[in-house]
Design a protein around this motif. Structure first.
Motif, PDB file in Angstrom:
ATOM      1  N   ASP A   8       0.805  -1.215   0.000  1.00 26.12           N
ATOM      2  CA  ASP A   8       0.000   0.000   0.000  1.00 26.12           C
ATOM      3  C   ASP A   8       0.840   1.267   0.000  1.00 26.12           C
ATOM      4  OD1 ASP A   8      -2.313  -1.436  -0.075  1.00 26.12           O
ATOM      5  OD2 ASP A   8      -2.633  -1.385   2.082  1.00 26.12           O
ATOM      6  N   ASP A   9       2.009   1.238   0.660  1.00 28.50           N
ATOM      7  CA  ASP A   9       2.821   2.446   0.766  1.00 28.50           C
ATOM      8  C   ASP A   9       3.877   2.554  -0.336  1.00 28.50           C
ATOM      9  OD1 ASP A   9       4.272   0.332   1.736  1.00 28.50           O
ATOM     10  OD2 ASP A   9       5.112   1.418   3.438  1.00 28.50           O
ATOM     11  N   MET A  10       3.918   1.598  -1.240  1.00 30.75           N
ATOM     12  CA  MET A  10       4.899   1.592  -2.318  1.00 30.75           C
ATOM     13  C   MET A  10       4.422   2.472  -3.481  1.00 30.75           C
ATOM     14  SD  MET A  10       7.692   0.456  -3.494  1.00 30.75           S
ATOM     15  CE  MET A  10       8.445   0.496  -5.082  1.00 30.75           C
ATOM     16  N   LEU A  11       5.306   3.313  -3.957  1.00 25.81           N
ATOM     17  CA  LEU A  11       5.014   4.125  -5.135  1.00 25.81           C
ATOM     18  C   LEU A  11       5.712   3.512  -6.336  1.00 25.81           C
ATOM     19  CD1 LEU A  11       5.416   7.748  -3.737  1.00 25.81           C
ATOM     20  CD2 LEU A  11       3.301   6.487  -4.145  1.00 25.81           C
ATOM     21  N   ARG A  12       5.004   3.403  -7.431  1.00 26.03           N
ATOM     22  CA  ARG A  12       5.577   2.882  -8.665  1.00 26.03           C
ATOM     23  C   ARG A  12       5.958   4.052  -9.570  1.00 26.03           C
ATOM     24  NH1 ARG A  12       2.891  -1.127 -13.213  1.00 26.03           N
ATOM     25  NH2 ARG A  12       4.553  -0.865 -14.739  1.00 26.03           N
ATOM     26  N   LEU A  13       7.208   4.064  -9.994  1.00 29.04           N
ATOM     27  CA  LEU A  13       7.649   5.043 -10.982  1.00 29.04           C
ATOM     28  C   LEU A  13       7.037   4.649 -12.318  1.00 29.04           C
ATOM     29  CD1 LEU A  13       9.449   7.437 -11.856  1.00 29.04           C
ATOM     30  CD2 LEU A  13      11.284   5.765 -12.219  1.00 29.04           C
ATOM     31  N   LEU A  14       6.271   5.553 -12.899  1.00 26.08           N
ATOM     32  CA  LEU A  14       5.585   5.268 -14.160  1.00 26.08           C
ATOM     33  C   LEU A  14       6.507   5.525 -15.349  1.00 26.08           C
ATOM     34  CD1 LEU A  14       2.087   6.742 -13.281  1.00 26.08           C
ATOM     35  CD2 LEU A  14       2.741   4.333 -13.423  1.00 26.08           C
ATOM     36  N   PRO A  15       6.238   4.883 -16.477  1.00 23.97           N
ATOM     37  CA  PRO A  15       7.123   4.996 -17.637  1.00 23.97           C
ATOM     38  C   PRO A  15       6.903   6.256 -18.478  1.00 23.97           C
ATOM     39  CG  PRO A  15       5.382   3.442 -18.122  1.00 23.97           C
ATOM     40  CD  PRO A  15       5.209   3.862 -16.684  1.00 23.97           C
ATOM     41  N   TRP A  16       6.371   7.290 -17.881  1.00 20.05           N
ATOM     42  CA  TRP A  16       6.204   8.566 -18.565  1.00 20.05           C
ATOM     43  C   TRP A  16       6.460   9.678 -17.561  1.00 20.05           C
ATOM     44  CZ3 TRP A  16       1.982   5.113 -18.295  1.00 20.05           C
ATOM     45  CH2 TRP A  16       1.055   5.375 -17.297  1.00 20.05           C
ATOM     46  N   THR A  17       6.594  10.880 -18.065  1.00 23.27           N
ATOM     47  CA  THR A  17       6.839  12.039 -17.218  1.00 23.27           C
ATOM     48  C   THR A  17       5.721  13.059 -17.414  1.00 23.27           C
ATOM     49  OG1 THR A  17       8.161  13.151 -18.908  1.00 23.27           O
ATOM     50  CG2 THR A  17       9.353  11.758 -17.337  1.00 23.27           C
ATOM     51  N   THR A  18       5.745  14.073 -16.549  1.00 26.85           N
ATOM     52  CA  THR A  18       4.819  15.187 -16.721  1.00 26.85           C
ATOM     53  C   THR A  18       5.262  15.994 -17.935  1.00 26.85           C
ATOM     54  OG1 THR A  18       6.116  16.688 -15.346  1.00 26.85           O
ATOM     55  CG2 THR A  18       4.453  15.322 -14.216  1.00 26.85           C
ATOM     56  N   PRO A  19       4.422  16.905 -18.427  1.00 30.27           N
ATOM     57  CA  PRO A  19       4.824  17.725 -19.579  1.00 30.27           C
ATOM     58  C   PRO A  19       6.129  18.505 -19.346  1.00 30.27           C
ATOM     59  CG  PRO A  19       2.471  17.906 -19.264  1.00 30.27           C
ATOM     60  CD  PRO A  19       3.006  17.124 -18.085  1.00 30.27           C
ATOM     61  N   ASP A  20       6.432  18.823 -18.091  1.00 33.47           N
ATOM     62  CA  ASP A  20       7.685  19.543 -17.827  1.00 33.47           C
ATOM     63  C   ASP A  20       8.831  18.603 -17.433  1.00 33.47           C
ATOM     64  OD1 ASP A  20       6.450  18.991 -15.409  1.00 33.47           O
ATOM     65  OD2 ASP A  20       7.004  20.889 -14.475  1.00 33.47           O
ATOM     66  N   GLY A  21       8.657  17.295 -17.675  1.00 29.56           N
ATOM     67  CA  GLY A  21       9.744  16.342 -17.517  1.00 29.56           C
ATOM     68  C   GLY A  21       9.928  15.750 -16.132  1.00 29.56           C
ATOM     69  N   LYS A  22       8.996  15.988 -15.230  1.00 30.22           N
ATOM     70  CA  LYS A  22       9.114  15.446 -13.874  1.00 30.22           C
ATOM     71  C   LYS A  22       8.557  14.026 -13.836  1.00 30.22           C
ATOM     72  CE  LYS A  22       9.091  19.900 -11.693  1.00 30.22           C
ATOM     73  NZ  LYS A  22       8.420  20.867 -10.883  1.00 30.22           N
ATOM     74  N   PRO A  23       9.107  13.173 -12.964  1.00 31.17           N
ATOM     75  CA  PRO A  23       8.617  11.794 -12.890  1.00 31.17           C
ATOM     76  C   PRO A  23       7.188  11.720 -12.371  1.00 31.17           C
ATOM     77  CG  PRO A  23      10.249  12.223 -11.173  1.00 31.17           C
ATOM     78  CD  PRO A  23      10.192  13.442 -12.039  1.00 31.17           C
ATOM     79  N   CYS A  24       6.497  10.687 -12.793  1.00 30.42           N
ATOM     80  CA  CYS A  24       5.139  10.407 -12.329  1.00 30.42           C
ATOM     81  C   CYS A  24       5.170   9.108 -11.529  1.00 30.42           C
ATOM     82  CB  CYS A  24       4.192  10.218 -13.510  1.00 30.42           C
ATOM     83  SG  CYS A  24       3.920  11.690 -14.480  1.00 30.42           S
ATOM     84  N   TYR A  25       4.391   9.072 -10.472  1.00 27.81           N
ATOM     85  CA  TYR A  25       4.322   7.896  -9.607  1.00 27.81           C
ATOM     86  C   TYR A  25       2.880   7.458  -9.436  1.00 27.81           C
ATOM     87  CZ  TYR A  25       9.128   8.972  -8.363  1.00 27.81           C
ATOM     88  OH  TYR A  25      10.472   9.216  -8.419  1.00 27.81           O
ATOM     89  N   LEU A  26       2.714   6.170  -9.155  1.00 24.65           N
ATOM     90  CA  LEU A  26       1.403   5.589  -8.911  1.00 24.65           C
ATOM     91  C   LEU A  26       1.410   4.957  -7.532  1.00 24.65           C
ATOM     92  CD1 LEU A  26      -1.415   4.504  -9.750  1.00 24.65           C
ATOM     93  CD2 LEU A  26      -0.219   2.531 -10.722  1.00 24.65           C
ATOM     94  N   SER A  27       0.419   5.279  -6.743  1.00 24.07           N
ATOM     95  CA  SER A  27       0.215   4.627  -5.459  1.00 24.07           C
ATOM     96  C   SER A  27      -0.998   3.737  -5.616  1.00 24.07           C
ATOM     97  CB  SER A  27      -0.017   5.671  -4.360  1.00 24.07           C
ATOM     98  OG  SER A  27      -0.312   5.033  -3.147  1.00 24.07           O
ATOM     99  N   ALA A  28      -0.781   2.445  -5.583  1.00 21.91           N
ATOM    100  CA  ALA A  28      -1.891   1.508  -5.764  1.00 21.91           C
ATOM    101  C   ALA A  28      -1.644   0.263  -4.937  1.00 21.91           C
ATOM    102  CB  ALA A  28      -2.034   1.135  -7.234  1.00 21.91           C
ATOM    103  N   ALA A  29      -2.686  -0.305  -4.446  1.00 20.21           N
ATOM    104  CA  ALA A  29      -2.578  -1.514  -3.644  1.00 20.21           C
ATOM    105  C   ALA A  29      -2.441  -2.752  -4.524  1.00 20.21           C
ATOM    106  CB  ALA A  29      -3.802  -1.644  -2.750  1.00 20.21           C
ATOM    107  N   SER A  30      -2.690  -2.613  -5.809  1.00 17.63           N
ATOM    108  CA  SER A  30      -2.690  -3.763  -6.705  1.00 17.63           C
ATOM    109  C   SER A  30      -1.840  -3.506  -7.938  1.00 17.63           C
ATOM    110  CB  SER A  30      -4.119  -4.066  -7.143  1.00 17.63           C
ATOM    111  OG  SER A  30      -4.136  -5.023  -8.178  1.00 17.63           O
ATOM    112  N   ASP A  31      -1.097  -4.537  -8.347  1.00 20.11           N
ATOM    113  CA  ASP A  31      -0.360  -4.474  -9.610  1.00 20.11           C
ATOM    114  C   ASP A  31      -1.292  -4.669 -10.803  1.00 20.11           C
ATOM    115  OD1 ASP A  31       2.086  -4.111  -8.370  1.00 20.11           O
ATOM    116  OD2 ASP A  31       2.551  -6.254  -8.319  1.00 20.11           O
ATOM    117  N   HIS A  32      -2.573  -4.899 -10.522  1.00 17.67           N
ATOM    118  CA  HIS A  32      -3.528  -5.195 -11.588  1.00 17.67           C
ATOM    119  C   HIS A  32      -4.570  -4.089 -11.758  1.00 17.67           C
ATOM    120  CE1 HIS A  32      -1.659  -9.075 -11.820  1.00 17.67           C
ATOM    121  NE2 HIS A  32      -1.875  -9.265 -10.526  1.00 17.67           N
TER     122      HIS A  32
END
Length: 96
Positions: free
Chosen positions: A3-27
């Motif tokens: 639950d507390d793990m953030l996944r680094l997503l394979p894309w960035t924001t329009p200004d190049g900053k990383p995006c993360y996902l907080s989700a309880a499920s890999d699905h």
């Protein structure tokens, strides 16, 4: 994924900053979308590598062709490194 793990997503924001996902499920929908994007980026990287090798192997390739191949290779390398970091973080989280 915990639950507390953030996944680094394979894309960035329009200004190049990383995006993360907080989700309880890999699905979750977004996790599955990220998996699909990663797969597409890896496939694209293979194609870019093949094209770059072809350009580098062509003694008549001009500066524009070499610069284009290097630009695309740099973009693909950035994607692959982001995927590696994301997957490495998830492996480490799974070991705890």
């Amino acid at each position: 994924m915990s639950d507390d793990m953030l996944r680094l997503l394979p894309w960035t924001t329009p200004d190049g900053k990383p995006c993360y996902l907080s989700a309880a499920s890999d699905h979750s929908r977004l996790s599955l979308l990220a998996d699909d994007v990663e797969a597409a980026q890896l496939d694209s990287g293979e194609q870019v590598l093949d094209g770059a090798r072809a350009v580098l192997g062509d003694t008549k390739a001009g500066e524009r062709a070499v610069r284009f191949a290097l630009t695309r290779a740099t973009e693909s390398l950035e994607d692959v490194l982001r995927i590696a970091v994301s997957r490495g973080e998830r492996i480490e989280a799974g070991e705890t």
